[in-house]
Design an enzyme around this catalytic site. Structure first.
Site, PDB file in Angstrom:
ATOM      1  N   ASN A   8     -10.192  -0.519   0.221  1.00 35.89           N
ATOM      2  CA  ASN A   8      -8.731  -0.391   0.180  1.00 35.89           C
ATOM      3  C   ASN A   8      -8.230  -0.912  -1.173  1.00 35.89           C
ATOM      4  O   ASN A   8      -8.264  -2.108  -1.436  1.00 35.89           O
ATOM      5  CB  ASN A   8      -8.141  -1.212   1.341  1.00 35.89           C
ATOM      6  CG  ASN A   8      -6.626  -1.126   1.404  1.00 35.89           C
ATOM      7  OD1 ASN A   8      -5.978  -0.606   0.493  1.00 35.89           O
ATOM      8  ND2 ASN A   8      -6.045  -1.655   2.474  1.00 35.89           N
ATOM      9  N   HIS A  10      -3.631   6.957   3.245  1.00 36.95           N
ATOM     10  CA  HIS A  10      -3.985   5.646   2.685  1.00 36.95           C
ATOM     11  C   HIS A  10      -5.363   5.254   3.206  1.00 36.95           C
ATOM     12  O   HIS A  10      -5.699   5.526   4.360  1.00 36.95           O
ATOM     13  CB  HIS A  10      -2.922   4.623   3.100  1.00 36.95           C
ATOM     14  CG  HIS A  10      -3.273   3.226   2.703  1.00 36.95           C
ATOM     15  ND1 HIS A  10      -3.686   2.909   1.430  1.00 36.95           N
ATOM     16  CD2 HIS A  10      -3.295   2.061   3.410  1.00 36.95           C
ATOM     17  CE1 HIS A  10      -3.934   1.616   1.365  1.00 36.95           C
ATOM     18  NE2 HIS A  10      -3.715   1.076   2.552  1.00 36.95           N
ATOM     19  N   CYS A  52       0.813  -1.228   0.000  1.00 35.52           N
ATOM     20  CA  CYS A  52       0.000   0.000   0.000  1.00 35.52           C
ATOM     21  C   CYS A  52       0.843   1.273   0.000  1.00 35.52           C
ATOM     22  O   CYS A  52       0.323   2.354  -0.268  1.00 35.52           O
ATOM     23  CB  CYS A  52      -0.951  -0.011   1.190  1.00 35.52           C
ATOM     24  SG  CYS A  52      -1.994  -1.463   1.208  1.00 35.52           S
TER      25      CYS A  52
HETATM   26  N1  ACO Z   1     -18.046  -9.182   9.762  1.00 37.63           N
HETATM   27  C1  ACO Z   1     -18.424  -9.473  11.006  1.00 37.63           C
HETATM   28  N2  ACO Z   1     -17.554  -9.758  11.987  1.00 37.63           N
HETATM   29  C2  ACO Z   1     -16.253  -9.753  11.673  1.00 37.63           C
HETATM   30  C3  ACO Z   1     -15.779  -9.451  10.379  1.00 37.63           C
HETATM   31  C4  ACO Z   1     -16.748  -9.168   9.402  1.00 37.63           C
HETATM   32  N3  ACO Z   1     -16.415  -8.879   8.126  1.00 37.63           N
HETATM   33  N4  ACO Z   1     -14.443  -9.515  10.363  1.00 37.63           N
HETATM   34  C5  ACO Z   1     -14.059  -9.825  11.616  1.00 37.63           C
HETATM   35  N5  ACO Z   1     -15.155  -9.980  12.404  1.00 37.63           N
HETATM   36  C6  ACO Z   1     -15.221 -10.336  13.816  1.00 37.63           C
HETATM   37  C7  ACO Z   1     -13.987 -11.080  14.261  1.00 37.63           C
HETATM   38  O1  ACO Z   1     -14.108 -12.456  13.968  1.00 37.63           O
HETATM   39  C8  ACO Z   1     -14.009 -10.817  15.742  1.00 37.63           C
HETATM   40  O2  ACO Z   1     -14.934 -11.675  16.359  1.00 37.63           O
HETATM   41  P1  ACO Z   1     -14.576 -12.350  17.781  1.00 37.63           P
HETATM   42  O3  ACO Z   1     -14.430 -11.192  18.719  1.00 37.63           O
HETATM   43  O4  ACO Z   1     -15.758 -13.200  18.014  1.00 37.63           O
HETATM   44  O5  ACO Z   1     -13.302 -13.080  17.535  1.00 37.63           O
HETATM   45  C9  ACO Z   1     -14.563  -9.392  15.818  1.00 37.63           C
HETATM   46  O6  ACO Z   1     -15.240  -9.161  14.593  1.00 37.63           O
HETATM   47  C10 ACO Z   1     -13.494  -8.332  16.002  1.00 37.63           C
HETATM   48  O7  ACO Z   1     -12.462  -8.608  15.085  1.00 37.63           O
HETATM   49  P2  ACO Z   1     -11.183  -7.709  15.015  1.00 37.63           P
HETATM   50  O8  ACO Z   1     -10.194  -8.269  14.051  1.00 37.63           O
HETATM   51  O9  ACO Z   1     -10.735  -7.420  16.402  1.00 37.63           O
HETATM   52  O10 ACO Z   1     -11.838  -6.397  14.405  1.00 37.63           O
HETATM   53  P3  ACO Z   1     -11.223  -4.978  14.272  1.00 37.63           P
HETATM   54  O11 ACO Z   1     -12.073  -4.014  14.938  1.00 37.63           O
HETATM   55  O12 ACO Z   1      -9.747  -4.957  14.578  1.00 37.63           O
HETATM   56  O13 ACO Z   1     -11.376  -4.725  12.685  1.00 37.63           O
HETATM   57  C11 ACO Z   1     -10.031  -4.735  10.691  1.00 37.63           C
HETATM   58  C12 ACO Z   1     -10.717  -5.570  11.766  1.00 37.63           C
HETATM   59  C13 ACO Z   1     -11.106  -3.967   9.966  1.00 37.63           C
HETATM   60  C14 ACO Z   1      -9.313  -5.664   9.744  1.00 37.63           C
HETATM   61  C15 ACO Z   1      -9.041  -3.743  11.355  1.00 37.63           C
HETATM   62  O14 ACO Z   1      -8.252  -4.427  12.290  1.00 37.63           O
HETATM   63  C16 ACO Z   1      -8.136  -3.050  10.360  1.00 37.63           C
HETATM   64  O15 ACO Z   1      -8.565  -2.213   9.588  1.00 37.63           O
HETATM   65  N6  ACO Z   1      -6.815  -3.304  10.398  1.00 37.63           N
HETATM   66  C17 ACO Z   1      -5.828  -2.562   9.621  1.00 37.63           C
HETATM   67  C18 ACO Z   1      -5.858  -2.828   8.162  1.00 37.63           C
HETATM   68  C19 ACO Z   1      -4.701  -2.076   7.489  1.00 37.63           C
HETATM   69  O16 ACO Z   1      -4.352  -0.986   7.863  1.00 37.63           O
HETATM   70  N7  ACO Z   1      -4.090  -2.680   6.502  1.00 37.63           N
HETATM   71  C20 ACO Z   1      -2.892  -2.033   5.973  1.00 37.63           C
HETATM   72  C21 ACO Z   1      -2.770  -2.084   4.597  1.00 37.63           C
HETATM   73  S1  ACO Z   1      -3.267  -3.572   3.855  1.00 37.63           S
HETATM   74  C22 ACO Z   1      -1.978  -4.046   2.779  1.00 37.63           C
HETATM   75  O17 ACO Z   1      -0.901  -3.567   2.793  1.00 37.63           O
HETATM   76  C23 ACO Z   1      -2.280  -5.175   1.922  1.00 37.63           C
END
Ligand code: ACO
Length: 326
Positions: free
Chosen positions: A282, A252, A112
């Protein structure tokens, strides 16, 4: 001569994948996706549309805006983590589509952050006098590497491309500074485990779904905020531009909560913080040039305005850049 972005353009595929479409594919909800990520829909390339095709379309639009012939392009840099092939480079395929027969070609794999890595190389080439007309393209077909059975990742990513022309002078956005960083020790946080020489494709890798992107979202989130903040600060310090002087923040587009954190940290008004995540998700390396192209088209920044760009991605990699409208 300060390197300047003299034209910028984007291309997004027509097909829309909405949150309600995803609700029918995995156990998720529109409400969860919007609240946790800010994404409402994303674009998907069709089966015969690849990063090279999308990149060439954005690049052709940028050349048209600049009034430059493809045969005058000296170099094409393509930032992509979803290349058409492992080899040849996507940049070379773009060169062929454009008919940019004189251009040398190079792909950049910094996920990214790739567009900012590309901007930095273009700046060096142009300011050293080595090249005059450098195309920096960022193009991604994330849908080819997303596992649409994994709700943790499939809701996040979309396809699209952006491209800019970097030249020694002219009207546009002067590239004042680019600072870059990486931390390979955390490389396992975002990866596609198989398909490279370490784990070549096999029946096992296919069965274990190792050709799809894996991400430890929560950990990545913390690194993203910390690294983007630090590199944006470093970029401002290097140019002597104050936080209060920033007119536009172009972060980003990975998660609306990350964007909010960066915007608040630098006291940038929300309406001056560019957001495309709700409609495109993204698009990895392409998020920043797509947002910049939309800003350029719809808001027409005024001469003297400063733009702060900041990105973070797999590698881990990160970078920031300060542009000034000229
Ligand atoms: N729908 C419903 N529930 C979901 C989903 C979904 N799509 N995805 C995850 N959950 C659930 C999980 O299973 C978890 O359930 P549990 O508590 O029963 O285990 C709960 O939701 C919370 O999951 P988290 O992973 O803690 O959710 P979080 O609030 O952290 O959000 C996310 C996840 C959106 C991926 C976030 O962590 C994020 O944006 N991370 C950064 C991404 C990023 O910056 N990427 C960089 C660039 S990417 C690249 O370079 C390719």
């Amino acid at each position: 001569m300060p390197a300047t972005i003299t034209a910028i353009a984007a291309y997004l595929p027509e097909k829309v994948l909405s949150n309600s479409d995803l609700e029918r594919m995995v156990e998720t909800s529109h409400e969860w996706i919007v609240t946790r990520t800010g994404i409402e829909e994303r674009r998907m390339a069709h089966d015969e549309e690849f990063p090279s095709c999308m990149g060439a379309k954005a690049a052709a639009r940028a050349l048209e805006k600049a009034g430059l012939k493809a045969t005058d392009v000296d170099a094409i840099l393509c930032a992509t983590m979803t290349p058409d092939f492992l080899t040849p480079s996507t940049a070379a395929l773009i060169q062929s589509s454009l008919g940019a027969t004189k251009a040398c070609c190079l792909d950049i794999q910094a996920a990214c952050s790739g567009f900012l890595y590309g901007l930095s190389i273009a700046k060096g080439w142009v300011e050293s006098g080595m090249y005059k007309n450098v195309l920096v393209v960022a193009s991604e077909k994330n849908s080819a590497f997303v596992d649409y059975t994994d709700r943790n990742t499939c809701v996040l990513f979309g396809d699209g491309s952006g491209a800019c022309l970097v030249q020694p002078s002219g009207k546009g956005y002067e590239i004042r500074h680019v600072c870059l960083g990486a931390d390979g020790a955390e490389s396992q946080l975002i990866c596609i485990p198989a398909g490279g020489s370490r784990r070549p494709a096999s029946a096992n890798t296919h069965e274990d779904r190792e050709h799809f992107m894996k991400m430890e979202g929560k950990e990545v989130f913390k690194h993203a905020v910390r690294r983007m903040e630090a590199s944006a600060k470093e970029c401002l310090d290097s140019t002597g531009i104050l936080e209060a002087d920033i007119t536009w923040l172009i972060p980003h587009q990975a998660n609306i909560r990350i964007i909010e954190a960066i915007s608040k940290r630098f006291n940038i008004p929300w309406e001056r913080t560019l957001r495309t995540i709700h409609k495109y998700g993204n698009t990895s390396a392409a998020t920043i040039p797509i947002a910049l192209a939309e800003l350029d088209e719809h808001n027409a920044p005024q001469s003297g305005e400063h733009l702060l760009l900041t990105a973070f991605g797999a590698g881990l990699t990160w970078g920031s850049s300060l542009l000034t409208k000229v």
